[in-house]
Design a protein around this motif. Structure first.
Motif, PDB file in Angstrom:
ATOM      1  N   SER A   1      55.211 -31.888  34.286  1.00 26.54           N
ATOM      2  CA  SER A   1      55.463 -32.309  32.909  1.00 26.54           C
ATOM      3  C   SER A   1      54.599 -33.519  32.539  1.00 26.54           C
ATOM      4  CB  SER A   1      56.942 -32.636  32.694  1.00 26.54           C
ATOM      5  OG  SER A   1      57.333 -33.754  33.458  1.00 26.54           O
ATOM      6  N   GLU A   2      54.261 -34.344  33.520  1.00 28.21           N
ATOM      7  CA  GLU A   2      53.376 -35.479  33.249  1.00 28.21           C
ATOM      8  C   GLU A   2      51.993 -34.971  32.850  1.00 28.21           C
ATOM      9  OE1 GLU A   2      53.469 -37.954  36.714  1.00 28.21           O
ATOM     10  OE2 GLU A   2      55.605 -38.391  36.493  1.00 28.21           O
TER      11      GLU A   2
ATOM     12  N   ARG B   1      62.543 -37.359  43.041  1.00 22.90           N
ATOM     13  CA  ARG B   1      61.314 -36.955  42.344  1.00 22.90           C
ATOM     14  C   ARG B   1      61.031 -35.474  42.540  1.00 22.90           C
ATOM     15  NH1 ARG B   1      58.841 -41.241  44.953  1.00 22.90           N
ATOM     16  NH2 ARG B   1      57.342 -39.803  45.857  1.00 22.90           N
TER      17      ARG B   1
ATOM     18  N   ASN C   1      61.385 -29.495  36.183  1.00 26.53           N
ATOM     19  CA  ASN C   1      60.370 -29.497  35.125  1.00 26.53           C
ATOM     20  C   ASN C   1      59.398 -28.329  35.287  1.00 26.53           C
ATOM     21  OD1 ASN C   1      61.535 -31.738  33.985  1.00 26.53           O
ATOM     22  ND2 ASN C   1      60.102 -33.181  34.897  1.00 26.53           N
ATOM     23  N   ARG C   2      59.087 -27.979  36.527  1.00 28.12           N
ATOM     24  CA  ARG C   2      58.197 -26.844  36.782  1.00 28.12           C
ATOM     25  C   ARG C   2      58.845 -25.549  36.276  1.00 28.12           C
ATOM     26  NH1 ARG C   2      53.819 -26.496  39.773  1.00 28.12           N
ATOM     27  NH2 ARG C   2      54.143 -28.602  40.551  1.00 28.12           N
TER      28      ARG C   2
ATOM     29  N   VAL D   1      63.433 -33.425  40.313  1.00 35.08           N
ATOM     30  CA  VAL D   1      63.011 -33.497  38.911  1.00 35.08           C
ATOM     31  C   VAL D   1      61.746 -32.673  38.693  1.00 35.08           C
ATOM     32  CG1 VAL D   1      62.119 -35.067  37.134  1.00 35.08           C
ATOM     33  CG2 VAL D   1      64.134 -35.713  38.468  1.00 35.08           C
ATOM     34  N   ALA D   2      60.786 -32.773  39.594  1.00 31.29           N
ATOM     35  CA  ALA D   2      59.539 -32.019  39.459  1.00 31.29           C
ATOM     36  C   ALA D   2      59.813 -30.510  39.506  1.00 31.29           C
ATOM     37  CB  ALA D   2      58.557 -32.406  40.565  1.00 31.29           C
TER      38      ALA D   2
ATOM     39  N   ASP E   1      53.724 -33.129  42.701  1.00 36.91           N
ATOM     40  CA  ASP E   1      53.542 -33.796  41.412  1.00 36.91           C
ATOM     41  C   ASP E   1      54.448 -33.169  40.359  1.00 36.91           C
ATOM     42  OD1 ASP E   1      51.550 -35.439  42.466  1.00 36.91           O
ATOM     43  OD2 ASP E   1      49.979 -33.989  42.000  1.00 36.91           O
ATOM     44  N   ASP E   2      54.814 -33.983  39.366  1.00 35.21           N
ATOM     45  CA  ASP E   2      55.627 -33.499  38.254  1.00 35.21           C
ATOM     46  C   ASP E   2      54.686 -32.889  37.218  1.00 35.21           C
ATOM     47  OD1 ASP E   2      57.312 -33.040  36.127  1.00 35.21           O
ATOM     48  OD2 ASP E   2      58.286 -34.993  36.241  1.00 35.21           O
TER      49      ASP E   2
END
Length: 95
Positions: free
Chosen positions: A75-76, A30, A37-38, A33-34, A72-73
């Motif tokens: 992108s969410e 996670r 995405n950041r 991925v976060a 936290d991601d």
């Protein structure tokens, strides 16, 4: 000829260890991925406002998404903001 199978007793400690290892692996995944995405959202900051409008986000949305916790991601958050804006526009077009 006789085949003998020996079963070794598994102690109760392997299950929690495997569960913990799985949780650590999920957490690391996670975070990777976060982070990716950041970086992608940060690169969207180079786009013009018109280009951002075309994909349904504003510069303020980018700042809000990047302002989330590093755990936290973003992108969410960005997706939620874009979805909310789309719903508001759709509701306004009905009235």
């Amino acid at each position: 000829m006789t085949t003998t199978t020996r079963l070794t007793e598994v102690t109760g400690s392997t299950r929690p260890t495997a569960g913990f290892a799985s949780q650590v692996a999920n957490f690391v995944t996670r975070m990777i991925v976060a982070r990716r995405n950041r970086k992608t959202i940060l690169s969207l900051g180079e786009w013009s406002d018109e280009m951002l409008h075309d994909i349904g986000v504003t510069r303020a949305d980018l700042h809000s998404a990047i302002g989330t916790s590093l755990l936290d991601d973003p992108s969410e958050r960005l997706g939620a903001l874009a979805d909310m804006r789309t719903r508001v526009r759709a509701a306004r077009s009905i009235v």
